[in-house]
Design an enzyme around this catalytic site. Structure first.
Site, mmCIF file in Angstrom:
data_model
loop_
_atom_site.group_PDB
_atom_site.id
_atom_site.type_symbol
_atom_site.label_atom_id
_atom_site.label_comp_id
_atom_site.label_asym_id
_atom_site.label_seq_id
_atom_site.Cartn_x
_atom_site.Cartn_y
_atom_site.Cartn_z
ATOM 1 N N LYS A 91 0.059 4.242 -0.164
ATOM 2 C CA LYS A 91 -0.594 5.391 0.485
ATOM 3 C C LYS A 91 -0.409 6.643 -0.388
ATOM 4 C CE LYS A 91 -0.114 3.029 4.857
ATOM 5 N NZ LYS A 91 -0.033 3.076 6.307
ATOM 6 N N SER A 95 3.702 -2.556 10.228
ATOM 7 C CA SER A 95 5.160 -2.655 10.389
ATOM 8 C C SER A 95 5.738 -3.989 9.919
ATOM 9 C CB SER A 95 5.555 -2.354 11.844
ATOM 10 O OG SER A 95 5.168 -1.039 12.200
ATOM 11 N N HIS A 129 -9.466 1.016 4.946
ATOM 12 C CA HIS A 129 -8.175 1.143 5.640
ATOM 13 C C HIS A 129 -8.380 2.014 6.885
ATOM 14 C CE1 HIS A 129 -4.039 2.284 6.513
ATOM 15 N NE2 HIS A 129 -3.699 1.173 5.872
ATOM 16 N N ASN A 167 0.861 -1.179 0.000
ATOM 17 C CA ASN A 167 0.000 0.000 0.000
ATOM 18 C C ASN A 167 0.901 1.233 0.000
ATOM 19 O OD1 ASN A 167 -1.793 2.041 0.501
ATOM 20 N ND2 ASN A 167 -2.443 1.309 2.522
ATOM 21 N N GLU A 201 -6.752 4.372 8.053
ATOM 22 C CA GLU A 201 -6.570 5.815 7.844
ATOM 23 C C GLU A 201 -7.845 6.446 7.289
ATOM 24 O OE1 GLU A 201 -2.933 5.426 5.610
ATOM 25 O OE2 GLU A 201 -1.973 4.705 7.440
ATOM 26 N N GLY A 256 2.795 1.924 10.897
ATOM 27 C CA GLY A 256 3.766 3.014 10.787
ATOM 28 C C GLY A 256 4.474 3.342 12.094
ATOM 29 N N GLU A 272 -5.199 -5.200 10.423
ATOM 30 C CA GLU A 272 -4.150 -4.214 10.682
ATOM 31 C C GLU A 272 -4.435 -3.523 12.011
ATOM 32 O OE1 GLU A 272 -2.249 -2.963 6.652
ATOM 33 O OE2 GLU A 272 -3.852 -1.573 7.117
HETATM 34 P P1 13P Z 1 3.204 0.080 7.736
HETATM 35 O O1 13P Z 1 3.681 -1.182 7.069
HETATM 36 O O2 13P Z 1 3.953 1.302 7.317
HETATM 37 O O3 13P Z 1 3.092 -0.074 9.215
HETATM 38 O O4 13P Z 1 1.692 0.335 7.200
HETATM 39 C C1 13P Z 1 0.777 -0.698 7.270
HETATM 40 C C2 13P Z 1 -0.421 -0.310 6.480
HETATM 41 O O5 13P Z 1 -1.166 0.567 6.866
HETATM 42 C C3 13P Z 1 -0.662 -0.994 5.202
HETATM 43 O O6 13P Z 1 -1.931 -0.735 4.727
#
Ligand code: 13P
Length: 251
Positions: free
Chosen positions: A11, A214, A96, A9, A98, A174, A168
């Protein structure tokens, strides 16, 4: 039995030139990865270019969201699943954390978007996961169950063949804090149990459940060793072709 999925992803991190460069660098590095479904998710405006450049490769292109409605209609700013398919998408990431956190996306919206995605013939990567406070309050399972049940409400057994779930935990995204392989396994097994209740054992046993939060080249193997972990949804470590390729080639 369940073919693993390794999805990156991206983002809102890459300009078009950077996205093309990463995609082209990735292509030869994962060309022999027949053990899994490889997916990358650039932003909407880069999908067509990336899909064209990856044509004939084993890398699938996903969108990071889609409109909750299918019909070509007055919906300023939205992009429908059918339009995404039209420019080369095969998967859509839906719900997601976010989007849930920053854009108030509800389980109902996730459900509508998932149905739209399926109607257009695409695969949905439906994201679920609890916040840190919810885990600390002992509510992680309750929260995830509600997201799974409501997000997938009304889907048939045939629909479920094109559903991929991504667990997740929000506190692991992150932050560098990965859920331990045991924590991931525990929640994945729980999600499979929820799927057994909602859609029966055959569906539960064949649905891919990815872990996200992560994931890195250093921890992918241990995560993939867990019985109910069927792949990964990778953020930060998918931005670099070499590091994402190492994750894809975890075997
Ligand atoms: P990270 O791998 O940066 O923690 O992000 C995970 C994520 O949100 C994938 O959709």
């Amino acid at each position: 039995m369940r073919k693993p999925v390794i999805a990156g992803n991206w983002k809102m991190y890459k300009l078009l030139s950077e996205a093309v460069e990463t995609a082209l660098a990735l292509k030869p590095l994962v060309a022999n990865a027949n053990h899994c479904e490889v997916v990358i998710a650039p932003v909407f405006v880069q999908i067509k270019t990336i899909a064209d450049r990856l044509e004939g490769s084993n890398i699938n292109v996903a969108a990071q969201d889609c409109a909750p409605v299918e019909k070509q209609s007055a919906n300023t700013g939205e992009v429908s699943a059918e339009m995404l398919k039209d420019v080369g998408c095969s998967h859509i990431i839906i719900g997601h954390s976010e989007r849930r956190q920053f854009y108030a996306e509800s389980d109902n919206a996730v459900n509508q978007k998932t149905k739209s995605c399926l109607t257009s013939g695409l695969k949905a990567i439906v994201c679920v996961g609890e916040m840190l406070a919810e885990r600390e309050a002992g509510k992680a399972e309750e929260v995830v169950k509600t997201q799974v049940v409501n997000g997938l409400a009304g889907l048939t057994t045939a629909d479920m063949e094109r559903i991929i779930i991504a667990y997740e935990p929000v506190w692991a995204i992150g932050t560098g804090k990965t859920a331990t392989p045991e924590q991931a396994q525990e929640m994945h097994a729980f999600i499979r149990q929820v799927l057994t209740e909602t859609h029966g054992k055959v569906v539960a046993d064949s649905t891919r459940i990815l872990y996200g939060g992560s994931v890195k080249p250093e921890n992918i193997k241990e995560l993939m060793n867990q019985e109910d972990v069927d792949g990964a949804l990778v953020g930060g470590a998918s931005l670099d072709a070499n590091s994402f390729a190492q994750i894809v080639n975890y075997k």
